[in-house]
Scaffold this active site. Structure first.
Site, PDB file in Angstrom:
ATOM      1  N   HIS A  94       0.923  -1.274  -0.176  1.00  0.00           N
ATOM      2  CA  HIS A  94       0.145   0.092   0.007  1.00  0.00           C
ATOM      3  C   HIS A  94       0.941   1.217  -0.211  1.00  0.00           C
ATOM      4  O   HIS A  94       1.883   1.369   0.673  1.00  0.00           O
ATOM      5  CB  HIS A  94      -0.801   0.043   1.077  1.00  0.00           C
ATOM      6  CG  HIS A  94      -1.713   1.341   1.389  1.00  0.00           C
ATOM      7  ND1 HIS A  94      -2.993   1.328   0.604  1.00  0.00           N
ATOM      8  CD2 HIS A  94      -1.440   2.230   2.002  1.00  0.00           C
ATOM      9  CE1 HIS A  94      -3.350   2.508   0.852  1.00  0.00           C
ATOM     10  NE2 HIS A  94      -2.549   3.422   1.438  1.00  0.00           N
ATOM     11  N   ASP A 173     -15.061   2.557   7.505  1.00  0.00           N
ATOM     12  CA  ASP A 173     -13.825   3.354   6.982  1.00  0.00           C
ATOM     13  C   ASP A 173     -14.400   4.297   5.812  1.00  0.00           C
ATOM     14  O   ASP A 173     -13.910   5.421   5.752  1.00  0.00           O
ATOM     15  CB  ASP A 173     -12.694   2.464   6.660  1.00  0.00           C
ATOM     16  CG  ASP A 173     -11.647   3.494   6.142  1.00  0.00           C
ATOM     17  OD1 ASP A 173     -11.159   4.273   6.594  1.00  0.00           O
ATOM     18  OD2 ASP A 173     -11.306   3.196   4.794  1.00  0.00           O
ATOM     19  N   ARG A 180     -14.174  12.816   7.193  1.00  0.00           N
ATOM     20  CA  ARG A 180     -12.949  13.520   7.399  1.00  0.00           C
ATOM     21  C   ARG A 180     -12.576  14.471   6.185  1.00  0.00           C
ATOM     22  O   ARG A 180     -12.066  15.563   6.444  1.00  0.00           O
ATOM     23  CB  ARG A 180     -11.904  12.317   7.773  1.00  0.00           C
ATOM     24  CG  ARG A 180     -12.030  11.795   9.003  1.00  0.00           C
ATOM     25  CD  ARG A 180     -11.088  10.370   9.039  1.00  0.00           C
ATOM     26  NE  ARG A 180      -9.650  10.777   8.617  1.00  0.00           N
ATOM     27  CZ  ARG A 180      -8.957   9.956   7.986  1.00  0.00           C
ATOM     28  NH1 ARG A 180      -9.449   8.770   7.449  1.00  0.00           N
ATOM     29  NH2 ARG A 180      -7.742  10.293   7.658  1.00  0.00           N
ATOM     30  N   SER A 195      -7.432   3.914   9.030  1.00  0.00           N
ATOM     31  CA  SER A 195      -8.292   3.929   7.759  1.00  0.00           C
ATOM     32  C   SER A 195      -7.489   3.006   6.683  1.00  0.00           C
ATOM     33  O   SER A 195      -8.015   1.861   6.260  1.00  0.00           O
ATOM     34  CB  SER A 195      -8.410   5.018   7.052  1.00  0.00           C
ATOM     35  OG  SER A 195      -8.931   5.142   5.975  1.00  0.00           O
ATOM     36  N   LYS A 199      -8.751  -1.547   6.158  1.00  0.00           N
ATOM     37  CA  LYS A 199      -8.823  -2.220   4.586  1.00  0.00           C
ATOM     38  C   LYS A 199      -8.127  -3.315   4.428  1.00  0.00           C
ATOM     39  O   LYS A 199      -8.294  -4.206   4.121  1.00  0.00           O
ATOM     40  CB  LYS A 199      -8.916  -1.042   3.616  1.00  0.00           C
ATOM     41  CG  LYS A 199     -10.008  -0.126   3.780  1.00  0.00           C
ATOM     42  CD  LYS A 199     -10.183   0.742   2.532  1.00  0.00           C
ATOM     43  CE  LYS A 199      -8.935   1.684   2.465  1.00  0.00           C
ATOM     44  NZ  LYS A 199      -9.036   2.713   3.486  1.00  0.00           N
TER      45      LYS A 199
END
Length: 446
Positions: A94, A173, A180, A195, A199
């Site tokens: 990620h 999320d 947000r 967050s 995931k």
């Protein structure tokens, strides 16, 4: 707002964090679940998010908040993946987002070439940071949506998949992220970390490598903030049983020589063919080595798989498996305009944020999630920090289907470039990308 009987009062939860108190496990479980179901109103969760931004959370609070978001939806399970009767290890990567960050595209096929399954559930771009799905959708026919069964089949048969995360993964999320974004609380490190990790934990991968960007074009502007975020996420992964490591990488200058969807796909294919810009190759190989080590392949040589075509073979099968034509010409913008160097000397700075904003304004990005993007829009870089330049030579090419966008793109680039005259000392070269590696630090559990 819905009402229900409860042992908790959301106002009390907000006050606790407002007054620098600690939220216990039961309060966290309740407020995340109640917000997901609509029992807690947006304005109340906004107040709690602001209190978290201002007063923080300790490690146990963040871990529980992450677990509550995971529990709000389904979890994928890759433990049964097998090929030729043998278990397939799974590892994902990620990135926290940057400009010209096309690393996911060559990285998945490269790691998969060594018998590792790489399930990359990715997202779309918003603002100046590009989205992996937007890039791949520039390939004619390619589709991001996949059923869980199709995803598992492609992982088993091909080894790599890039797909949109289903709405069933961590729905808390998705709802909180949107809130947000419009309440000035995106910067809260506990909420960023939870967050991302909720995931990835729900995705079910066995190991995870994080690319935490730092610099003008990144969400984290300083190394200290990036390090804090990386350590928080590494700890969250470990707490959830997911082997996790993070690399802090430079995003003061765009990655590679392109920012834009089809432009970046073409550059990724160059890397898979054994070429491509040095910084893109460097980061791809660094992340690949971390992923292969996490998946139990520490002796694998990813550079060899780029050179001999194995990674390219997996790329072609991955794209075709999702309906794309790997041989089809990529879209090209209808209009181009060139930005010229204003002085002769050495290029010492090419600001990543400015290039990202220019690409966004040209049509490569979106201001709202529902906005369309132009496949061919973006920016091509003809020089990078450290390169000699001559007044009047091309520095950047702007691409768009809407030429009225050129003016605002040029405005974004007005202060993006610094050129040091020949013979001048380059101050702070170590922070400009002139003389430093793209990888700044490695963060892992002791």
């Amino acid at each position: 707002m819905s009402t229900e009987s409860s042992t908790f009062d959301v106002v009390d939860v907000i006050r606790t964090k407002r007054d620098r108190g600690r939220l216990d496990d039961a309060a966290i479980d309740w407020v995340v679940d109640a917000y997901t179901r609509g029992v807690v109103a947006d304005e109340q969760m906004s107040a709690l998010a602001m209190a978290i931004l201002l007063n923080g959370m300790d490690r146990a609070e963040i871990a529980r908040w992450t677990a509550a978001m995971v529990a709000s939806g389904e979890r994928l399970d890759f433990s049964g993946l097998r090929r030729d009767g043998r278990p397939l290890p799974t590892v994902d990567k990620h990135s926290t987002g940057g400009v010209g960050d096309k690393i996911t595209l060559p990285l998945g096929p490269l790691v998969a070439a060594f018998g590792v399954a790489v399930p990359q559930l990715s997202g779309r771009g918003l603002g100046h940071t590009g989205g992996t799905l937007d890039k791949l959708e520039a390939i004619p026919g390619w589709r991001a949506g996949m059923t869980n069964d199709a995803l598992l089949a492609q992982l088993r048969d091909v080894g790599a998949v890039v797909a949109a995360a289903g709405s069933g993964l961590a729905p808390a999320d998705a709802k909180l992220y949107a809130l947000r974004d419009v309440t000035g609380t995106v910067e809260a490190i506990p909420l960023i970390a939870s967050s991302i990790m909720s995931k990835k934990i729900a995705e079910g991968t066995g190991a995870l490598v994080l690319d935490v960007k730092v610099g003008s074009g990144a969400f984290m502007k300083t190394v200290d903030d990036a390090r804090e975020l990386a350590r928080t996420m590494v700890d969250l992964g470990a707490d959830a049983g997911v082997s996790t490591v993070a690399l802090l990488t430079d995003m003061s200058t765009p990655l590679g020589r392109t920012a834009g969807n089809a432009l970046e796909v073409a550059e990724a294919v160059e890397v898979l063919a054994g070429g491509g810009p040095a910084d893109v190759v460097e980061l791809t190989l660094a992340l690949a080595r971390e992923m292969l080590d996490a998946a139990g392949r520490p002796d694998a040589d990813p550079a060899a798989a780029l050179a001999d075509g194995r990674a390219m073979d997996v790329w072609r099968r991955m794209i075709a498996g999702q309906g794309g034509d790997p041989d089809a010409p990529l879209p090209v913008a209808a209009e181009t305009e060139t930005v010229l160097a204003s002085a002769t000397g050495t290029l010492t700075r090419l600001d990543a944020l400015a290039v990202g904003v220019a690409a966004w304004r040209l049509g490569a990005g979106r201001a709202r999630k529902e906005d369309p993007v132009q496949a061919g829009a973006g920016v091509t870089l003809h020089a990078r920090p450290g390169d000699p330049v001559t007044a009047g030579q091309p520095l950047l090419t702007l691409h768009t289907d809407t030429p009225e966008a050129f003016g605002r793109a040029r405005e974004a680039l007005a202060d993006a470039v610094d050129v040091a005259p020949d013979g001048a000392t380059v101050a702070g070269a170590g922070t400009t990308g002139v003389d430093r590696s793209i990888v700044l630090e490695r963060v892992a559990r002791p």
